[in-house]
Design a protein around this motif. Structure first.
Motif, PDB file in Angstrom:
ATOM      1  N   UNK A  81      61.612 -50.194 -12.894  1.00 57.75           N
ATOM      2  CA  UNK A  81      60.897 -51.045 -11.936  1.00 57.75           C
ATOM      3  C   UNK A  81      59.410 -50.714 -11.855  1.00 57.75           C
ATOM      4  N   UNK A  82      58.989 -49.575 -12.426  1.00 58.39           N
ATOM      5  CA  UNK A  82      57.574 -49.205 -12.402  1.00 58.39           C
ATOM      6  C   UNK A  82      56.843 -49.573 -13.690  1.00 58.39           C
ATOM      7  N   UNK A  83      57.554 -50.156 -14.652  1.00 57.74           N
ATOM      8  CA  UNK A  83      56.929 -50.540 -15.923  1.00 57.74           C
ATOM      9  C   UNK A  83      55.734 -51.472 -15.704  1.00 57.74           C
ATOM     10  N   UNK A 111      47.232 -50.494 -18.670  1.00 58.15           N
ATOM     11  CA  UNK A 111      47.023 -50.410 -20.109  1.00 58.15           C
ATOM     12  C   UNK A 111      48.095 -49.686 -20.890  1.00 58.15           C
ATOM     13  N   UNK A 112      49.130 -49.179 -20.218  1.00 52.85           N
ATOM     14  CA  UNK A 112      50.228 -48.520 -20.914  1.00 52.85           C
ATOM     15  C   UNK A 112      51.123 -49.550 -21.586  1.00 52.85           C
ATOM     16  N   UNK A 113      51.737 -49.149 -22.706  1.00 53.06           N
ATOM     17  CA  UNK A 113      52.642 -50.028 -23.458  1.00 53.06           C
ATOM     18  C   UNK A 113      54.058 -49.485 -23.352  1.00 53.06           C
ATOM     19  N   UNK A 114      54.984 -50.381 -23.088  1.00 51.78           N
ATOM     20  CA  UNK A 114      56.412 -50.030 -22.996  1.00 51.78           C
ATOM     21  C   UNK A 114      56.944 -49.714 -24.384  1.00 51.78           C
ATOM     22  N   UNK A 115      57.405 -48.484 -24.603  1.00 51.66           N
ATOM     23  CA  UNK A 115      57.936 -48.074 -25.890  1.00 51.66           C
ATOM     24  C   UNK A 115      59.461 -47.996 -25.887  1.00 51.66           C
ATOM     25  N   UNK A 118      56.345 -44.774 -21.902  1.00 49.44           N
ATOM     26  CA  UNK A 118      55.152 -45.612 -21.861  1.00 49.44           C
ATOM     27  C   UNK A 118      53.975 -44.813 -22.396  1.00 49.44           C
ATOM     28  N   UNK A 119      53.127 -45.483 -23.178  1.00 48.99           N
ATOM     29  CA  UNK A 119      52.017 -44.811 -23.838  1.00 48.99           C
ATOM     30  C   UNK A 119      50.755 -45.667 -23.734  1.00 48.99           C
ATOM     31  N   UNK A 120      49.646 -45.018 -23.445  1.00 47.89           N
ATOM     32  CA  UNK A 120      48.339 -45.659 -23.492  1.00 47.89           C
ATOM     33  C   UNK A 120      47.560 -44.994 -24.622  1.00 47.89           C
ATOM     34  N   UNK A 121      47.287 -45.758 -25.688  1.00 53.54           N
ATOM     35  CA  UNK A 121      46.530 -45.253 -26.833  1.00 53.54           C
ATOM     36  C   UNK A 121      45.043 -45.511 -26.602  1.00 53.54           C
TER      37      UNK A 121
END
Length: 262
Positions: free
Chosen positions: A212-214, A221-225, A240-243
């Protein structure tokens, strides 16, 4: 060249009035002017700063208030992170000469400056993090080495903070319940992202979170991995990752985007 985070103790938050470690002292005329314009010197003045072990009690209190017992970081974990890599940890504070005693971290607040002992710096939220060589956060990244006090910077150690890692692993983003629903968590995270990005000490920031926090993290700017292999406390987590962009122009663009979205 990466900059030393520990040399950058305070950072202004985008979209807010200029922030300093403590608001300037008010003489009588200044105080009257504040009153005439309806401004209270003790209003919420959010500021950010890196953390160190002297903030342990405040961070433990904030962590315990923000999370269920099974999910909160232990006192030992928090002490480890503040001691080994406090420059990667950030607090969100307010200052006040008449702090609200009902706020849990008031009792552990710091005096802002020796010349004004009545003004306290009160922790409202924090980000606690380490570095890892992994792209995504593993269970080992979340661990505390048994002998970290005897060997605080053992580069060969496979668990805990890895100084040569290029991923900042956020283990906790916490805001006191009394100050939630005001956008402070998003403001703190955006300030943190900008600080790590500008310092050049990592290629990315990673976190594991609940379904629910995605959207909250995606907005910054984080991407769901996808589902994480990390099974901390038997919970299903999302990686989740922010590159960070590799060029200076792109970095500046991302910083502007984060400021504009505030």
């Amino acid at each position: 060249m990466p900059r030393n985070l520990d040399e950058e103790r305070r950072q202004t938050l985008a979209g807010m009035p200029p922030l300093v470690k403590s608001p300037p002292s008010l003489d009588h005329e200044d105080a009257l002017d504040e009153h005439r314009h309806g401004r209270d010197p003790n209003d919420l003045h959010p500021i950010t700063g890196t953390l160190n072990p002297s903030y342990l009690d405040s961070c433990v209190t904030c962590e315990n208030a923000a999370f269920d017992e099974a999910l909160r970081g232990s006192r030992d974990k928090i002490l480890y992170r503040l001691t080994i890599c406090g420059e990667l940890c950030m607090g969100l504070f307010t200052t006040s000469t008449a702090p609200d005693s009902s706020v849990p971290t008031t009792s552990t607040a710091h005096i802002v400056e020796s010349g004004s002992p009545e003004r306290k710096e009160i922790l409202l939220g924090h980000v606690l993090a380490t570095k890892t060589r992994n792209e995504l956060i593993s269970t080992d990244d979340m661990a505390v080495p048994d002998n970290w006090r005897e060997k605080p910077h053992d580069a060969a150690r496979p668990v805990g903070h890895q100084e040569d890692g290029r991923t900042v692993a956020i283990h906790s983003l916490a805001v006191l319940p009394e100050y939630q629903k005001r956008g402070l968590g998003r403001t703190l995270l955006k300030a943190y992202v900008q600080r790590i990005q500008n310092a050049g000490v990592a290629d990315r920031i990673a976190i594991i979170t609940h379904d629910h926090l995605v959207p909250f993290y995606e907005a910054v700017g984080f991407v769901n991995r996808g589902l994480s292999k990390n099974d901390f406390q038997g919970v299903k987590w999302v990686d989740m990752v922010l590159e960070f962009p590799s060029t200076g122009a792109a970095v500046g663009g991302l910083a502007r985007q984060l400021s504009e979205d505030d």
